[in-house]
Structure formats: C-alpha cells, structure tokens
Write a protein that holds these residues in place. Structure first.
Motif, PDB file in Angstrom:
ATOM      1  N   GLY A  17      -3.498  -9.756   8.398  1.00 49.00           N
ATOM      2  CA  GLY A  17      -3.206  -9.567   6.980  1.00 49.00           C
ATOM      3  C   GLY A  17      -3.058  -8.476   5.826  1.00 49.00           C
ATOM      4  N   SER A  18      -3.263  -8.784   4.837  1.00 47.42           N
ATOM      5  CA  SER A  18      -3.046  -7.589   3.562  1.00 47.42           C
ATOM      6  C   SER A  18      -4.071  -6.665   3.745  1.00 47.42           C
TER       7      SER A  18
ATOM      8  N   GLU B  61      -1.014 -12.468  -1.517  1.00 46.40           N
ATOM      9  CA  GLU B  61      -1.710 -11.767  -0.543  1.00 46.40           C
ATOM     10  C   GLU B  61      -0.438 -12.448   0.805  1.00 46.40           C
TER      11      GLU B  61
ATOM     12  N   THR C  32       1.597  -9.437   3.099  1.00 46.82           N
ATOM     13  CA  THR C  32       1.184 -10.205   4.929  1.00 46.82           C
ATOM     14  C   THR C  32       2.616  -9.817   4.979  1.00 46.82           C
TER      15      THR C  32
END
Length: 468
Positions: A15-16, A443, A447
């Motif tokens: 994930g970010s 996001e 990502t």
C-alpha cells in the motif's frame, strides 16, 4: 533467485502507507465540529428558555390556584351550621362558598317512599309457591313485567323484583308472628308504585294507591311523598330528604318534620383572619417574583445572566403582577386597593406589607375588609383577591399575549435548529463520501506508482547481480 512474476505480485500488494480513513475523519471533524457546536449551544439555550417559560407559567398557575383553594376553605369562609341539627343539619359542598346565609328553614314534611307489607303468615316461607302468571310493576309511568311459573317461589318473586331495575326493593321478613313480604320504593311522590296481576293466583300481590285490589294481601305502611320545606318563607318540594340545590354549595339534610319551627342556617366565623391571608399572599407573591428576577437577571456576562434575560414576555408578566397593588378590588368604601391595606412594592418588584396599616383598617371595618378580599358574591367591580389574581393570570396567559408568542417563537426555533443539525449531518455525510472517493483514488495511484518503483528497483538489482 526471485522470479519476475513473484516480484510484480509482491510489489503490487504494497500500500501507499497513508491512513486515508483517519485523514478523511479528521478533515470531516474539522469542518463539522465548529458548526455543530454553534447549533447545539443554541439548542441548549433555547431548551432552557422553553423550560423557564413553562416553569414561569406553571408557577403563576400554582399561585393563582393555591389562592383560590385557600379562600374556598372553611378557614376563611367559615363552616355552615344549623342551630337545630335534630330538625335539619347542613354541610358545605365542594366548588364554592354557600351563598344566601343566614337563612330561615322550616321542615313541613319529610320525603318518604311507598312501603307495602303483607300480613304475617305462619304458612308462608321462602320456598312457598307464589302461583303462575305475570305481575306488572309500575313506577312513575314505567312498567316492568315479573314472570312467574307454577314452580316459582316467594324467594323467586323477591329476586325478580330486585333484579327488575324498577327501583323497588323486596324482602321477606320472618319473625315470631310469621313471614311478611315487604316492598319499598324510593322517596318522593313521583316514585310511587303499583302492582297488577293477570291471573287469579297472583291477585294477592296486586295493589294500587287508588285502593287495594280485592283479595290483595298488601297493606300500605307508608305513602310516597315529597319533602316540603319553607326556605325564607318560600315553599319548596324535593323528592329526597337530602337537598343540594336549595342554597348554592350547601347540603341540607332533613332529619325531622317540625311545622312552625324555624331553624337558622348560618356560617360560623372564619377561624383564619384576613390579616393571615394578606401575610400568606405577600409571601407567595414574593416567592414567584424572586424566581422571575433570577430568571431575568442581567449578570456580569452571558454566563452569569438569567436564562430569560431580555425576554419581553417575562417583563410583561412582572409588570402586570406589579399592577395588582393598585388595581381596584371595589369601587366603593374607604378601602379599594391592596395599597390601601398597607401593601407596597419594593425596587426589585417584591411586595412589603405594613401590618400596622392593615391592623388599623381591620379594626376600623373588619367586615368591609373581608368583603373586599373575599366577597360573598364576586362581581366585576368586586372580584376579591382570588378574582383579581385569576384576571391577571388569564391576561398573561391569553393565546395572543406576549407569553404565548414567546413560547411559540422558541418552539419554532427548536424545530429550526433540529432541522439545521440534520442538514449539517447530511452535508458532512456527503463531504465524507467526496473525500473518501478522492483519497481512495489517490491511494490507488500512489500504490501503483510505488509498485512500479519497487518493480523497477528489483529489475535493476537483478541486472546488477547478473553482471557480476
């Protein structure tokens, strides 16, 4: 060595690193909380004002109702009394003070009901057969049929009469002489009754006030008649020996006929004086006024000010209450107002009572003071203290008055604030959805970028290792 497909899969799953949910909630809270606080603070103040106005109105009601109840009590009006209770006794009825006393009463005749009785018979009992047929019981023009069969007994006859609803009671009385059938009607001439039979077997039960039927076993023990009284010389007739309507708010119980003997109906002297009344009135008034003063207090700032500070309807209430001291309770006589009896108004609106002035007035003309404050017959020009309080209350609480308008205003505002709160909630829900959409897209892009970065790094590392 790590495969290319494994490296891509691992990179895309990263994930970010940004907590977008917490970020969105913080932004929504920052936008919502200040606006929500303004509305809820206004709601709290508005609710307090509605409650305070309601309390002021209820306090006014309690004051007026207590004053009415106090003056209606026997302590201030006295107790009705008869100088010969063996002939007639009296008692007060609720709702008011007996009027027209003293009065002179003569009891010419007591009310009574028709009573019939058969001669005692040693051969009759509850199980003795009556005979078959129909007895018709007539009371005041209304008739009830009593059906008897060949197996009916005296006990059945008594039960049928009592259950007919005609207002006549029957019983079997047994003594050393034998058994009697007794029938009794309600008091009053209009409640007289008669019996007729449709068969020879039942003729023994037939009776009429015009004269007993041939073969009837009944004899009249007492006649149905009205009570007859002379009240201040006026002849009046009643079906009962308990009279509630001859004198307002007075019950007269007739106990013995005594033509030519006059009974005086009067009221005893009040056990509580008008001086006591004035002291109680001033104390109760001051309790109400002090509560209004607290509710409207200015205070050093808004936090210490009364919840109804600046409310015009309460100022109007206080103004109308303050005018009671100068309002006319009578248009004649030396004493017309509360001020004439020593009542003055303090700077804060409460009252003060100079008992020396009051005592001097009471000593000079106690009857006039009593009629001024608690008149036997109230009128527009002589309403009495309770009547004055009622008129002030009615004027303060009238439908189109300042108090009603203020209550309506705050109730309308309460609905508006609730609607504003609901609208804000809807707006913040939409705002949260918009932010969530924006940051979810961010996001996703972050990502993807991070996954690409990670993948490229892995490839470069792999190339560098292969060169070695």
């Amino acid at each position: 060595m790590t495969s290319v497909s494994s490296s891509i899969s691992t990179a895309l799953g990263v994930g970010s690193g940004i907590d977008t949910t917490a970020l969105v909630n913080s932004l929504v809270s920052a936008a919502r909380d200040p606006k929500q606080k303004v509305i809820t603070d206004r709601q709290s103040l508005n609710s307090a004002r509605i409650s305070a106005l309601g309390s002021a109105s209820k306090s006014l009601d309690a004051f007026a109702d207590a004053l009415n109840s106090l003056l209606a009590g026997t302590g201030y009006s006295g107790v009705p009394a008869s100088n010969d209770a063996s002939i007639a006794s009296v008692s007060a009825l609720p709702g008011g003070t007996p009027q027209g006393l003293p009065a002179q009463l003569q009891v010419q005749q007591l009310a009574s009901g028709r009573t019939l009785a058969t001669a005692p018979d040693q051969n009759v009992s509850a199980t003795t057969l009556t005979g078959a047929g129909t007895l018709t019981l007539t009371v005041g023009g209304a008739s009830k049929d009593i059906e008897l069969t060949a197996s009916s007994t005296y006990a059945d006859l008594v039960s049928a009469i009592n259950g007919s609803g005609a207002g006549v009671t029957a019983s079997l009385v047994t003594d050393t002489q034998g058994t009697r059938l007794v029938m009794k009607g309600k008091t009053g001439e209009a409640n007289d009754f008669s019996l007729s039979a449709d068969s020879p077997e039942l003729e023994k039960f037939a009776w009429s006030k015009a004269g007993p039927n041939s073969g009837s076993s009944f004899a009249s023990v007492s006649a149905a008649q009205d009570a007859v009284i002379l009240l201040d010389g006026v002849e009046q007739h009643y079906a009962s020996n308990t009279i509630d309507t001859a004198i307002p708010y007075l019950r007269i119980d007739l106990n013995k006929a005594s033509p030519g003997t006059s009974v005086t109906l009067a009221t005893t002297e009040p056990t509580t004086s008008m001086r006591d009344l004035m002291v109680e009135f001033v104390d109760a008034y001051n309790t109400l006024m002090k509560a209004l003063n607290i509710a409207t207090a200015k205070g050093a700032d808004s936090s210490s000010a009364g919840v109804l500070n600046g409310e015009s309807s309460i100022r109007d209430m206080k103004r109308q209450l303050s005018q009671m001291t100068s309002a006319a309770l009578s248009t004649t006589g030396s004493y017309k107002t509360l001020a004439d009896l020593g009542v003055t108004t303090n700077r804060d609106g409460t009252l003060a009572l100079d008992t020396k002035i009051l005592d001097k007035a009471m000593a000079a003309d106690p009857s006039a003071i009593t009629q001024l404050l608690n008149p036997t017959v109230k009128s527009a020009s002589n309403p009495g203290l309770a009547g004055l309080m009622d008129s002030v209350r009615d004027n303060i609480q009238k439908k189109d008055g300042p108090l009603a308008s203020a209550q309506s205003k705050y109730e309308t505002l309460a609905k508006s604030l609730s609607a504003q709160l609901e609208k804000l909630s809807d707006q913040m829900t939409d705002y949260q959805a918009q932010l969530t959409k924006i940051y979810t897209a961010m996001e996703t892009r972050l990502t993807a970028i991070k996954a690409t970065q990670s993948y490229l790094k892995q490839q470069i590392d792999a190339w560098n290792n292969s060169d070695n």
